[in-house]
Scaffold this motif. Structure first.
Motif, PDB file in Angstrom:
ATOM      1  N   ILE A  90       0.810  -1.177  -0.126  1.00 62.05           N
ATOM      2  CA  ILE A  90      -0.040   0.117  -0.019  1.00 62.05           C
ATOM      3  C   ILE A  90       0.826   1.236   0.079  1.00 62.05           C
ATOM      4  N   THR A  91       2.021   1.188   0.812  1.00 61.27           N
ATOM      5  CA  THR A  91       2.853   2.466   0.927  1.00 61.27           C
ATOM      6  C   THR A  91       3.586   2.820  -0.466  1.00 61.27           C
ATOM      7  N   LYS A  92       3.924   1.571  -1.069  1.00 63.45           N
ATOM      8  CA  LYS A  92       4.535   1.873  -2.385  1.00 63.45           C
ATOM      9  C   LYS A  92       3.674   2.397  -3.442  1.00 63.45           C
ATOM     10  N   GLN A  93       2.472   2.379  -3.206  1.00 63.28           N
ATOM     11  CA  GLN A  93       1.421   2.923  -4.359  1.00 63.28           C
ATOM     12  C   GLN A  93       0.986   4.424  -3.917  1.00 63.28           C
ATOM     13  N   MET A  94       1.330   4.582  -2.544  1.00 57.44           N
ATOM     14  CA  MET A  94       0.479   5.949  -2.002  1.00 57.44           C
ATOM     15  C   MET A  94       1.688   6.804  -1.701  1.00 57.44           C
ATOM     16  N   SER A  95       1.563   8.247  -1.691  1.00 56.09           N
ATOM     17  CA  SER A  95       2.234   9.106  -1.430  1.00 56.09           C
ATOM     18  C   SER A  95       2.238   9.771  -0.026  1.00 56.09           C
ATOM     19  N   VAL A  96       2.419   8.969   0.974  1.00 46.58           N
ATOM     20  CA  VAL A  96       2.190   9.674   2.333  1.00 46.58           C
ATOM     21  C   VAL A  96       3.524   9.825   3.042  1.00 46.58           C
ATOM     22  N   LYS A  97       3.441  10.697   3.865  1.00 42.31           N
ATOM     23  CA  LYS A  97       4.613  10.850   4.748  1.00 42.31           C
ATOM     24  C   LYS A  97       4.996   9.484   5.694  1.00 42.31           C
ATOM     25  N   HIS A  98       3.951   9.156   6.348  1.00 42.48           N
ATOM     26  CA  HIS A  98       4.055   8.087   7.077  1.00 42.48           C
ATOM     27  C   HIS A  98       3.097   6.901   6.772  1.00 42.48           C
ATOM     28  N   SER A  99       3.766   5.802   6.804  1.00 41.98           N
ATOM     29  CA  SER A  99       2.868   4.535   6.366  1.00 41.98           C
ATOM     30  C   SER A  99       2.179   3.902   7.705  1.00 41.98           C
ATOM     31  N   PRO A 100       0.807   4.122   7.451  1.00 33.57           N
ATOM     32  CA  PRO A 100      -0.033   3.839   8.610  1.00 33.57           C
ATOM     33  C   PRO A 100      -0.052   2.497   9.122  1.00 33.57           C
ATOM     34  N   ASP A 101       0.032   2.125  10.420  1.00 31.81           N
ATOM     35  CA  ASP A 101      -0.123   0.663  10.714  1.00 31.81           C
ATOM     36  C   ASP A 101      -1.497   0.296  10.315  1.00 31.81           C
ATOM     37  N   ILE A 102      -1.764  -0.977   9.867  1.00 35.39           N
ATOM     38  CA  ILE A 102      -3.099  -1.439   9.410  1.00 35.39           C
ATOM     39  C   ILE A 102      -3.654  -2.456  10.344  1.00 35.39           C
ATOM     40  N   ARG A 103      -4.756  -2.211  10.885  1.00 36.06           N
ATOM     41  CA  ARG A 103      -5.436  -3.228  11.686  1.00 36.06           C
ATOM     42  C   ARG A 103      -6.724  -3.534  10.819  1.00 36.06           C
ATOM     43  N   PHE A 104      -7.172  -4.801  10.990  1.00 34.73           N
ATOM     44  CA  PHE A 104      -8.170  -5.430  10.494  1.00 34.73           C
ATOM     45  C   PHE A 104      -9.361  -5.801  11.238  1.00 34.73           C
ATOM     46  N   MET A 105     -10.583  -5.351  10.996  1.00 36.50           N
ATOM     47  CA  MET A 105     -11.871  -5.895  11.506  1.00 36.50           C
ATOM     48  C   MET A 105     -12.757  -6.286  10.739  1.00 36.50           C
ATOM     49  N   LEU A 106     -13.531  -7.126  11.346  1.00 33.22           N
ATOM     50  CA  LEU A 106     -14.800  -7.610  10.337  1.00 33.22           C
ATOM     51  C   LEU A 106     -15.856  -6.650  10.270  1.00 33.22           C
ATOM     52  N   ASP A 107     -16.427  -6.667   9.022  1.00 29.19           N
ATOM     53  CA  ASP A 107     -17.389  -5.502   8.828  1.00 29.19           C
ATOM     54  C   ASP A 107     -18.837  -6.216   9.400  1.00 29.19           C
ATOM     55  N   ASP A 108     -19.428  -5.872  10.006  1.00 29.42           N
ATOM     56  CA  ASP A 108     -20.573  -6.318  10.614  1.00 29.42           C
ATOM     57  C   ASP A 108     -21.686  -5.477  10.053  1.00 29.42           C
ATOM     58  N   THR A 109     -21.673  -4.725   9.159  1.00 29.93           N
ATOM     59  CA  THR A 109     -22.852  -3.774   8.743  1.00 29.93           C
ATOM     60  C   THR A 109     -23.638  -4.550   8.184  1.00 29.93           C
ATOM     61  N   PHE A 110     -23.526  -5.640   7.064  1.00 29.72           N
ATOM     62  CA  PHE A 110     -24.586  -6.304   6.558  1.00 29.72           C
ATOM     63  C   PHE A 110     -25.460  -6.960   7.850  1.00 29.72           C
ATOM     64  N   ASP A 111     -24.703  -7.754   8.853  1.00 27.42           N
ATOM     65  CA  ASP A 111     -25.189  -8.360   9.967  1.00 27.42           C
ATOM     66  C   ASP A 111     -26.196  -7.480  10.841  1.00 27.42           C
ATOM     67  N   ARG A 112     -25.892  -6.031  10.822  1.00 30.86           N
ATOM     68  CA  ARG A 112     -26.769  -5.221  11.468  1.00 30.86           C
ATOM     69  C   ARG A 112     -28.049  -5.225  10.632  1.00 30.86           C
ATOM     70  N   MET A 113     -27.709  -4.807   9.333  1.00 30.18           N
ATOM     71  CA  MET A 113     -29.125  -4.462   8.444  1.00 30.18           C
ATOM     72  C   MET A 113     -30.079  -5.617   8.350  1.00 30.18           C
ATOM     73  N   ASP A 114     -29.292  -6.955   8.465  1.00 26.32           N
ATOM     74  CA  ASP A 114     -30.590  -8.128   8.320  1.00 26.32           C
ATOM     75  C   ASP A 114     -31.168  -8.082   9.943  1.00 26.32           C
ATOM     76  N   GLU A 115     -30.346  -7.834  10.782  1.00 25.14           N
ATOM     77  CA  GLU A 115     -31.072  -7.729  12.238  1.00 25.14           C
ATOM     78  C   GLU A 115     -32.186  -6.563  12.104  1.00 25.14           C
ATOM     79  N   THR A 116     -31.828  -5.496  11.790  1.00 21.75           N
ATOM     80  CA  THR A 116     -32.973  -4.479  11.476  1.00 21.75           C
ATOM     81  C   THR A 116     -34.089  -4.750  10.710  1.00 21.75           C
ATOM     82  N   ASN A 117     -33.715  -5.300   9.594  1.00 21.75           N
ATOM     83  CA  ASN A 117     -34.654  -6.018   8.584  1.00 21.75           C
ATOM     84  C   ASN A 117     -35.843  -6.898   9.438  1.00 21.75           C
ATOM     85  N   ARG A 118     -34.994  -7.739  10.225  1.00 24.30           N
ATOM     86  CA  ARG A 118     -35.823  -8.680  10.897  1.00 24.30           C
ATOM     87  C   ARG A 118     -36.826  -8.209  11.896  1.00 24.30           C
ATOM     88  N   LEU A 119     -36.269  -7.003  12.566  1.00 25.18           N
ATOM     89  CA  LEU A 119     -37.114  -6.455  13.646  1.00 25.18           C
ATOM     90  C   LEU A 119     -38.296  -5.567  12.973  1.00 25.18           C
TER      91      LEU A 119
END
Length: 138
Positions: A90-119
């Motif tokens: 990512i850093t190789k393709q971007m031109s930023v001063k500092h390379s950010p530390d990347i953390r990964f999390m699961l996206d639960d947006t679709f699960d929350r949408m399904d729960e809202t639709n169910r409600l």
């Protein structure tokens, strides 16, 4: 004290949003092209829905979900295992001063949408909405 401390709860700045979107696009391209040398990761199709960046642009949290929602934990482990190589690509393709530390999390947006639709589809909610419509007509 920080210069913009009175706006601490105002949400991300334009710079944070711009850098987050740049990282999201670049990360999506890197993963879709199979630039990471991990066969487990390359056989998965991973969607990067959003990247949030801290105000100092040092930490980027990428919200990801494997296509179809299967093997979520395996995908997170593969991404975490290859974090350094992903960061370098990512850093190789971007031109930023500092390379950010990347953390990964699961996206639960679709699960929350399904729960809202169910409600909304539940009988109690439909009954309440119908009674609100009847009261509004008076």
């Amino acid at each position: 004290m920080a210069k913009n401390s009175k706006f601490a709860g105002a949400g991300p700045s334009q710079r944070q949003l711009r850098v987050g979107e740049l990282i999201r696009r670049t990360l999506s391209e890197v993963l879709s092209r199979g630039e990471i040398h991990d066969p487990d990761l390359n056989r998965m199709s991973i969607t990067v829905s959003e990247v949030r960046v801290t105000p100092d642009l040092r930490i980027a949290t990428a919200f990801v979900l494997p296509l179809g929602g299967k093997d979520k934990e395996e995908a997170l482990q593969a991404l975490a295992r290859n974090k350094g190589e992903i960061r370098h690509a990512i850093t190789k393709q971007m031109s930023v001063k500092h390379s950010p530390d990347i953390r990964f999390m699961l996206d639960d947006t679709f699960d929350r949408m399904d729960e809202t639709n169910r409600l909304f589809a539940s009988e109690a909610v439909r009954r309440d909405l119908a009674s609100d419509d009847d009261a509004g007509e008076d």
